[in-house]
Design a protein around this motif. Structure first.
Motif, PDB file in Angstrom:
ATOM      1  N   UNK A  90      -1.605   1.020   1.139  1.00  0.00           N
ATOM      2  CA  UNK A  90      -0.576   0.546   0.313  1.00  0.00           C
ATOM      3  C   UNK A  90      -0.690  -0.530  -1.066  1.00  0.00           C
ATOM      4  N   UNK A  91      -1.743  -0.469  -1.751  1.00  0.00           N
ATOM      5  CA  UNK A  91      -2.576  -0.974  -2.987  1.00  0.00           C
ATOM      6  C   UNK A  91      -0.785  -0.585  -4.255  1.00  0.00           C
ATOM      7  N   UNK A  92      -0.931  -2.118  -5.031  1.00  0.00           N
ATOM      8  CA  UNK A  92       0.136  -2.292  -5.558  1.00  0.00           C
ATOM      9  C   UNK A  92      -0.166  -0.864  -6.522  1.00  0.00           C
ATOM     10  N   UNK A  93       0.997  -1.033  -7.787  1.00  0.00           N
ATOM     11  CA  UNK A  93       0.294   0.521  -8.803  1.00  0.00           C
ATOM     12  C   UNK A  93       2.196  -0.004 -10.066  1.00  0.00           C
ATOM     13  N   UNK A  94       2.260   0.152 -10.941  1.00  0.00           N
ATOM     14  CA  UNK A  94       3.080  -0.438 -11.866  1.00  0.00           C
ATOM     15  C   UNK A  94       4.261   0.591 -11.434  1.00  0.00           C
TER      16      UNK A  94
END
Length: 840
Positions: free
Chosen positions: A703-707
């Motif tokens: 679950x990568x970071x995202x804008x």
């Protein structure tokens, strides 16, 4: 030719008259004094109540019938029945239910203006199937058979109720008082109309029952009731009072100022809303009374229009030319305050009436020259009968054409006329259409009248609006507000009539306990909610991309916010980051230049280089947090900073471990010597960093970071930010970095007093104290800030903790290298180590 017979039933004697059988009739009872007659083949009869005056006391000095003859009281059934039966009898002979000839047939009756008069006539004449036209107050007739031949010149009552309601809502008068006349009409108004007002948002401060107006008995009790009601009215906070009455109710209204003076009651101005049943009436002793109480009042009146020639006709009336009109003689004497005796012998102290007095010189409170709604109704009723007779005589009925004008209309044919009356439709001389609906009500609307009074006791009925029942829903009311003259006390401004001050935009209503629903408190809208209108029931939530302005009455679009290089805070943090990068690179250059000196070679030179490189990258990673977030920036922002700091802390741990092992290896017979070397330092750095690398890899994979957009944290801004994705993985990686920092601090604290050539263990302890302090204070500070300032706090923590490591560990070494080079030699190293061992 159709002639109009008018019998005004005014004198209502209370004596019981007896009947004696006589040849071809019955002896006459007490006569109806005031009547007017003009002969004709077909007669339109009228029973109209017009006069009010006080009665004379009964002294029994004369025959009771003669004393009671001039007694004028409120309308009673007895006298109305008497007038009705007299019109059905042979003229000049009172023969109930019998007519000796076929002349003077009453084909229709016009009755009013009081509802009781209409009711009593309907109860009598329905047996004879004679059509009746009621004007003024419409009676409540429960028996359908009695109502079958009754037609109302008064539009449907529900239209008037709708007009009053729309008028109240139009002016936002939601807190009112109600006064109604005791009787069937008043009770119907309270029971059927007022509940509808409540459903539409109208509240009542009071609902008072006004006693019936009597002039012969019970005056003291009646005045007491008036005083009590007047006290209720003046104490009320409602500025608007709906007065539902009969034609004579204005007599009561005009008594208020007098009651105020007699009872020492402070006068309080109200806006009176009067119903169409009412007209401006007065009794003789009110002639010189002030009429300011009705100034600014509004009336719902039956629609009327001036008739050409009407005023000329009125001006031509006088008691000398109309000797048969007994009512005119009574009126003339009262209006002009003169004597008009029946004979030369009967005179009084007043001047004799000349008959040349002009009606248009009388003030409006005594006589109106204009055609009122009641007069217009009577006018239309007469022409309705004429048009119905014309239609009947020109139509074919039962195979026979009725065209012979000599044919008289027999009593048994009267019901036929009513069929034509129900279908009659014509344009009157004013150019307006007159017709009736299936219920017998005239299909007309109402006018809204504004009463304007003048010092000379005259007044003006100014038409300021219209109630049109045929208009589309929601548009039945039309009002010209700018033409309305308000009561003087309100200083020409439309008055308010509310239980409390209105709630302005930005507030919502909150009901007061044990108070009507129109009474409420005004509460400010909660944060993020607004109300655009006055007296809002509730506040509405602004959309996510909007916020409520300071007044909380408008939703304003939120500004896009992020930590930018173009704003001072972003510029300052970027400059600090670049400055620390430059300092770190400078230190790194110094160490590379003096790589062969003892102070550089001590504690593993490669680990030192790795630490400096990590610190350099830490300062560079701070720049990832400045600028508009996008996918790549968000992907590596947090992971890079955590990974790089983990490597830096691992290097510090490796250096601290080296200090401890080096001290232990100097002891005789120590087995720690075999652990010394580059492989130990490399193993510590790699193993500790590898665990963090695995955590960060899993984080970016799962679950990568995202804008993301944060529209809730900041009230007036939409914050562009990097969402961490998996909060568990983020805090796991951050927690592991904190774990390494605590281990490094603990090891460095234990080794702070070990002998060391340049006391590196103590400096590492200081650096870890700074590092841990920064990150421990970071957590509450980070959680207490919002928006882009959270990013600024994180950047500051990165720079502060990195600067702490750089300053505490490398500043002393750079000082020795650059300022005290004589201490940077092997002999000094050996001397200090030996000194430390002896101290141990």
């Amino acid at each position: 030719m159709v002639h109009f017979m008018l019998l005004v039933s005014l004198l209502l004697p209370q004596a019981v008259w007896s009947l004696t059988v006589a040849q071809c009739g019955i002896s006459d009872p007490l006569p109806v004094n005031h009547k007017y007659y003009q002969s004709g083949d077909l007669i339109i009869a009228g029973i109209l109540s017009q006069i009010y005056t006080f009665s004379n006391p009964i002294t029994f000095e004369n025959h009771p019938s003669h004393e009671l003859l001039d007694d004028i009281v409120h309308f009673t059934a007895r006298e109305t029945y008497l007038a009705s039966m007299e019109l059905l009898s042979t003229r000049g002979r009172f023969i109930p239910n019998y007519k000796c000839d076929v002349h003077d047939n009453a084909v229709a009756f016009i009755v009013g203006p009081n509802s009781n008069v209409c009711l009593f006539v309907a109860m009598t004449l329905y047996i004879y199937k004679i059509s009746q036209f009621g004007y003024g107050s419409a009676p409540i007739i429960n028996d359908q058979t009695q109502e079958a031949f009754f037609q109302r010149m008064f539009p449907a009552e529900e239209h008037q109720a709708a007009g009053i309601l729309q008028l109240l809502l139009f002016f936002r008068w939601i807190w009112i008082g109600v006064v109604f006349i005791n009787g069937d009409n008043g009770e119907r108004f309270v029971q059927t109309v007022l509940p509808g007002f409540s459903k539409s948002g109208i509240c009542f401060d009071f609902i008072e029952n006004l006693p019936t107006l009597y002039f012969s008995t019970g005056m003291e009790e009646m005045v007491t009731e008036w005083v009590n009601i007047y006290k209720v009215i003046v104490r009320s906070t409602a500025n608007v009072v709906v007065l539902h009455g009969e034609i004579n109710t204005v007599v009561f209204l005009r008594m208020f100022p007098q009651l105020s003076e007699l009872e020492d009651i402070t006068m309080k101005t109200k806006v009176w809303i009067m119903t169409a049943q009412m007209e401006f009436t007065s009794v003789s002793f009110q002639r010189d009374w002030d009429i300011d109480i009705v100034h600014g009042a509004l009336s719902i009146t039956v629609h009327s229009k001036e008739i050409v020639g009407f005023q000329k006709f009125i001006q031509g009336r006088n008691p000398t030319s109309e000797k048969e009109d007994a009512f005119l003689r009574v009126f003339w004497k009262t209006a002009f305050d003169c004597s008009l005796p029946k004979t030369d012998i009967e005179r009084d102290d007043r001047d004799t009436c000349s008959g040349e007095e002009k009606l248009d010189t009388l003030p409006g409170s005594v006589f109106e020259m204009s055609m009122t709604g009641h007069s217009y109704s009577v006018y239309n009723a007469v022409f309705a009968v004429a048009h119905a007779l014309q239609a009947m005589h020109s139509s074919r009925y039962k195979g026979r054409v009725i065209v012979d004008e000599g044919v008289k209309l027999q009593n048994q044919e009267l019901w036929k006329l009513h069929c034509y009356l129900r279908r009659v439709s014509f344009n009157n001389s004013a150019g307006e259409k007159v017709s009736f609906n299936h219920n017998g009500d005239i299909t007309a609307g109402f006018d809204i009248i504004n009463w304007v009074t003048f010092p000379n006791h005259s007044f003006l009925r100014a038409k300021v609006g219209r109630v049109d029942p045929l208009a589309p829903e929601g548009k039945i009311l039309s009002v010209s507000v700018e033409d309305i003259v308000w009561p003087t006390a309100f200083k020409k401004v439309q008055p308010l009539s509310v239980c409390n001050d209105i709630c302005h935009p930005g507030y919502s209503k909150s009901k007061k306990e044990e108070k009507p629903f129109c009474c409420y408190d005004c509460l400010p809208c909660p944060e993020g909610r607004i109300s655009k209108f006055r007296d809002a029931e509730y506040c509405i939530q602004c959309p996510e991309d909007h916020y409520a302005n300071k007044e909380q009455d408008v939703c304003v679009p939120k500004k896009i916010s992020f930590l930018s290089y173009r704003e001072p805070l972003g510029v300052i943090l970027a400059n600090f980051s670049l400055s620390f990068c430059f300092i770190t690179a400078l230190v790194h250059g110094i160490f590379i230049k003096h790589k062969d000196t003892p102070i550089v070679k001590a504690n593993n030179r490669n680990v030192t280089y790795t630490l400096l490189t990590s610190l350099l990258l830490c300062f560079v990673s701070a720049l990832l947090f400045i600028g508009q977030p996008h996918k790549v920036r968000c992907l590596f922002q947090q992971a890079a900073f955590i990974m790089i700091f983990s490597v830096a802390v691992s290097c510090v741990l490796a250096k601290t471990t080296t200090v401890i092992l080096a001290f232990m290896a100097t002891k005789p017979g120590s087995s720690m010597r075999r652990w010394m070397g580059k492989r130990l330092d490399f193993s510590v750095v790699v193993s500790c960093s590898l665990v963090q690398a695995i955590l960060c890899t899993l984080w970016l994979a799962i679950s990568p970071p995202f804008p993301d957009l944060d529209a809730h944290t900041m009230a007036e801004e939409i914050v562009l930010e990097c969402n961490e994705g998996s909060a568990i993985m983020f805090y796991s990686a951050l927690g592991y970095m904190g774990f390494l920092a605590i281990i490094s601090f603990t090891v460095a604290f234990l080794a702070r007093k070990l002998p060391d050539s340049f006391n590196e263990a103590k400096f590492i302890t200081f650096s870890m104290v700074v590092f841990c302090s920064v990150w421990l204070s970071f957590v509450p500070t980070y959680l207490s800030t919002k928006g882009k300032y959270m990013v600024a706090v994180e950047i500051f923590s990165i720079l502060a903790s990195g600067a702490g490591l750089l300053g505490c560990i490398f500043a002393p070494k750079c000082y020795i290298i650059l300022v005290k080079p004589e201490l940077n030699n092997r002999e000094q190293l050996v001397r200090r180590n030996n000194s430390g061992i002896r101290n141990q």
